[in-house]
Write a protein that holds these residues in place. Structure first.
Motif, short mmCIF file in Angstrom:
data_model
loop_
_atom_site.label_atom_id
_atom_site.label_comp_id
_atom_site.label_asym_id
_atom_site.label_seq_id
_atom_site.Cartn_x
_atom_site.Cartn_y
_atom_site.Cartn_z
N GLU A 227 0.83 -1.21 0.00
CA GLU A 227 0.00 0.00 0.00
C GLU A 227 0.86 1.26 0.00
OE1 GLU A 227 -2.82 -0.34 3.21
OE2 GLU A 227 -3.51 -2.28 2.47
N ARG A 228 1.97 1.23 0.72
CA ARG A 228 2.88 2.36 0.73
C ARG A 228 3.48 2.56 -0.67
NH1 ARG A 228 7.06 0.75 3.68
NH2 ARG A 228 5.74 0.65 5.51
N ALA A 229 3.87 1.47 -1.33
CA ALA A 229 4.43 1.56 -2.69
C ALA A 229 3.40 2.12 -3.66
CB ALA A 229 4.92 0.19 -3.15
N VAL A 230 2.14 1.73 -3.51
CA VAL A 230 1.06 2.24 -4.37
C VAL A 230 0.96 3.75 -4.23
CG1 VAL A 230 -1.44 2.26 -4.73
CG2 VAL A 230 -0.24 0.08 -4.44
N GLU A 231 1.10 4.26 -3.03
CA GLU A 231 1.02 5.71 -2.81
C GLU A 231 2.29 6.41 -3.31
OE1 GLU A 231 -1.71 7.39 -1.93
OE2 GLU A 231 -2.62 5.40 -2.07
N GLU A 232 3.44 5.80 -3.08
CA GLU A 232 4.70 6.44 -3.46
C GLU A 232 4.85 6.56 -4.97
OE1 GLU A 232 7.43 5.27 0.40
OE2 GLU A 232 7.53 3.99 -1.38
N VAL A 233 4.35 5.60 -5.72
CA VAL A 233 4.49 5.67 -7.17
C VAL A 233 3.71 6.86 -7.73
CG1 VAL A 233 2.57 4.21 -7.93
CG2 VAL A 233 4.72 4.18 -9.20
N LYS A 234 2.72 7.32 -7.02
CA LYS A 234 1.91 8.46 -7.47
C LYS A 234 2.65 9.78 -7.37
CE LYS A 234 -2.41 6.29 -6.00
NZ LYS A 234 -3.51 6.36 -5.02
N VAL A 235 3.74 9.83 -6.61
CA VAL A 235 4.46 11.08 -6.41
C VAL A 235 5.91 11.02 -6.89
CG1 VAL A 235 2.98 11.96 -4.55
CG2 VAL A 235 4.90 10.47 -3.98
N LEU A 236 6.15 10.21 -7.92
CA LEU A 236 7.47 10.20 -8.54
C LEU A 236 7.69 11.56 -9.20
CD1 LEU A 236 7.48 6.69 -10.27
CD2 LEU A 236 8.76 7.36 -8.23
#
Length: 90
Positions: A6-15
């Motif tokens: 879930e953290r990775a899903v959120e982090e990919v949105k703010v590359l």
């Protein structure tokens, strides 16, 4: 594992940069495989290029377990964060 996913899903949105279409297809395919399992819909028609790209990315991950797909997704996002940078969401 789910928390890291879930953290990775959120982090990919703010590359800081948007990955290319091939990487986006991999991300989509791994996400769908991790959350749904094997592709369960028909391939979109020839005029739906975005839909076909997403379907192809998902279909390419067919057979991976949900856990394997989550691990691969997390690993890919970690690589993308190193390559493109990201803005922390916490």
């Amino acid at each position: 594992m789910n928390e890291s996913f879930e953290r990775a899903v959120e982090e990919v949105k703010v590359l800081h940069q948007r990955p290319g279409y091939g990487v986006l297809a991999d991300l989509y395919g791994l996400y769908k495989q991790a959350t749904v399992g094997d592709v369960n819909i028909d391939r979109p028609g020839m005029f739906d290029l975005a839909g076909r790209g997403k379907w192809d990315g998902w279909h390419a991950k067919k057979g991976l377990s949900k856990e394997e797909a989550m691990i691969a997704y997390i690993d890919l996002v970690e690589d993308l964060k190193k390559e493109y940078g990201f803005t922390k969401t916490e």
